[in-house]
Design an enzyme around this catalytic site. Structure first.
Site, PDB file in Angstrom:
ATOM      1  CB  SER A 138      -4.553  -0.149   0.064  1.00 17.70           C
ATOM      2  OG  SER A 138      -5.479   0.897   0.320  1.00 17.70           O
ATOM      3  CE  LYS A 139      -7.048  -6.494  -3.276  1.00 17.97           C
ATOM      4  NZ  LYS A 139      -7.614  -7.819  -2.967  1.00 17.97           N
TER       5      LYS A 139
END
Length: 524
Positions: free
Chosen positions: A297-298
């Site tokens: 994920s970011k």
């Protein structure tokens, strides 16, 4: 199919997943693929593919992988690669995101055939500029009784969702079709448009995963329906509706996207069927995970591409790295050695959707570092690419050396230091001793006696290392290793990497003598 089951766990029952494909052999790695498959799904005619990002943030590894696979499929077949900006969610737009999308694709060498800036026969290529097109097709579904207006309040919809969770068994579709049969509201009130979903979704073919039959879980005593919204209250389409209309009108033949979109595909197939359109081929590629098998994920590893650029990662290395997230060059014969180090054109020529893999792709920093060094070494040995490398990084060099050195000297630095590093940024990170006074440290102090002897010998005769070493070792009990360690300390402060000969070639004889004296002064 293990990874697919995880993806669908919240929305579909395990029994709803059917595949004709056998489970992949866990012992078979990407790099051992061979070309003896009995049938091919790779198109023999030009493919039209698209990359359709939402400009709500900067491009990350996952989105670059989607863009790259679409690009590779189009270019390998002599087709077209389209960019479509899906900007219908006006509340989440980031002002510079579209510029970042263009800059990143250009930096990576992914040239766009049709798009917002390039134009094309099926534009406009920003969804926000296609509102009247979506209205036309939404009205068509309303006329056919395949869609209807819904006036329910947010409070009522929330109550329906909460009550659906409490059912036994619970259902993951929540709407009760009140607005399909009730005429209690007038058209001037705010409404959304819902698609009237079929009682049962059709099974569909995915090129990578085979035949899939994905059905919602219903509670038959309190029947709800998967009548998803296709047009929002502000008149803008939802993703489900817009992407189907656009892909059809833009003549997209193959849709390559992440595995997380598999649960939505039955909805898209139903929309294609409602319009009487032929759906494109779907290819849902696996998730990107960390080496611990956690989804990226970011916040955990799915990096902004430009942050990698700033760290000195070459675009050729990044494209090579991302291409191997679920694909590998094929071996024509078992046991044959195949290099994974490829530039974009080499990847295009070898790419085939037949050689995509189902398992989650693990992102390894060490693999990226390895590929970056290999591509960096390639550039050093190719004069034209070497010159471009020097040109591109010279402004950075000028900045961190405060303009003290010219391009000729920088070129010399790259030639000598280049084979010992994996990126241009390492020159500044690890080799600043070349450009400034040495920062000596007590932690790396060698033998003071050795440096004194070296200094005496150096001052007595010209620098010729073979004779220098012989004389020192003859006149004392100092080993060759001790000599090198002491010289490295004097010249660099103890940093390793270059040979003493290379150090001398860079700093020059006079500076070499100066540093010997500075080292002695520090030790004394």
């Amino acid at each position: 199919m293990k990874s697919i089951r995880v993806v669908f766990a919240r929305s579909y029952s395990k029994a709803s997943i059917i595949s004709r494909n056998k489970k992949p052999n866990p012992l078979l790695s990407n790099s051992t693929l061979t070309s003896d498959r009995k049938s091919s799904h790779h198109p023999t005619t030009p493919a039209r593919t698209r990359f359709a990002p939402s400009p709500t943030g900067f491009l990350h590894l996952g989105s670059l992988r989607t863009a790259l696979y679409n690009y590779l499929l189009a270019k390998n077949t002599g087709g077209q690669f389209l960019l479509r900006i899906e900007d219908t969610d006006r509340t989440r737009l980031v002002e510079t995101a579209e510029e970042n999308i263009y800059s990143t694709l250009k930096w990576c060498g992914l040239m766009i055939d049709e798009g917002p800036n390039e134009g094309g026969p099926y534009g406009p290529y920003r969804q926000s500029e296609r509102r009247e097109i979506y209205k036309k097709y939404a009205d068509l579904l309303l006329e056919r009784g395949l869609a209807y207006k819904c006036y329910c309040s947010k409070e009522r919809l929330l109550e329906l969702r909460e009550s659906a969770k409490k059912l036994k068994p619970p259902t993951n579709v929540t709407y009760d079709r009140k607005c399909l049969t009730s005429q209690h509201e007038r058209d001037e009130h705010e409404y959304v448009i819902r698609f009237k979903s079929p009682e049962k979704y059709d099974q569909f073919e995915d090129v990578l995963h085979g035949t899939l039959n994905l059905q919602p879980q219903y509670n038959q005593q309190d029947r709800r329906y998967d009548d998803f919204v296709i047009v929002k209250a502000d008149g803008m389409p939802t993703y489900h509706f817009a992407n189907v209309v656009d892909d059809h009108l833009m003549k997209i033949t193959h849709v390559v996207r992440g595995e997380e979109w598999l649960p939505s595909t039955p909805k898209h197939i139903a929309l294609y069927k409602a319009f009487g359109w032929r759906a494109p081929k779907f290819i849902h590629i696996p998730l990107l995970t960390s080496l611990q098998d956690k989804k990226l994920s970011k916040r955990s590893g799915d990096l902004n591409i430009y942050s990698l650029k700033e760290k000195g990662v070459l675009p050729e290395a990044l494209v090579n790295f991302v291409a191997l997230f679920g694909w590998a060059p094929v071996r024509e014969n078992p046991g044959e050695s195949v290099s994974e180090v490829m530039d974009l054109q080499e990847i295009v020529s070898q790419f085939s959707i037949d050689h995509l893999t189902k398992g989650n792709a693990k992102v390894s920093d060490s693999k990226l570092n390895y590929l970056n060094k290999e591509h960096f070494l390639r550039k050093l040995n190719r004069p034209e690419e070497f010159n471009k490398l020097v040109e591109s990084y010279y402004p950075v060099f000028t900045e961190f050396t405060h303009g003290k050195y010219n391009k000729e000297y920088f070129t010399k630095v790259v030639k000598i230091v280049g084979p010992h590093i994996g990126s241009m940024s390492e020159i500044e990170q690890n080799h600043m001793y070349i450009f400034q006074e040495v920062a000596y440290s007590k932690d790396k102090i060698p033998s003071e006696h050795t440096i004194e002897i070296i200094s005496q010998v150096v001052n007595d005769e010209a620098l010729e290392f073979n004779s220098l070493f012989k004389r020192i070792m003859k006149d004392s009990e100092i080993t060759r290793k001790e000599i090198f360690t002491s010289l490295r300390f004097a010249i660099t402060g103890g940093s390793s990497g270059l040979s003493v000969h290379e150090y001398l070639e860079l700093v020059g004889e006079q500076e070499f003598r100066n540093r010997l004296q500075q080292a002695l002064d520090f030790l004394n």
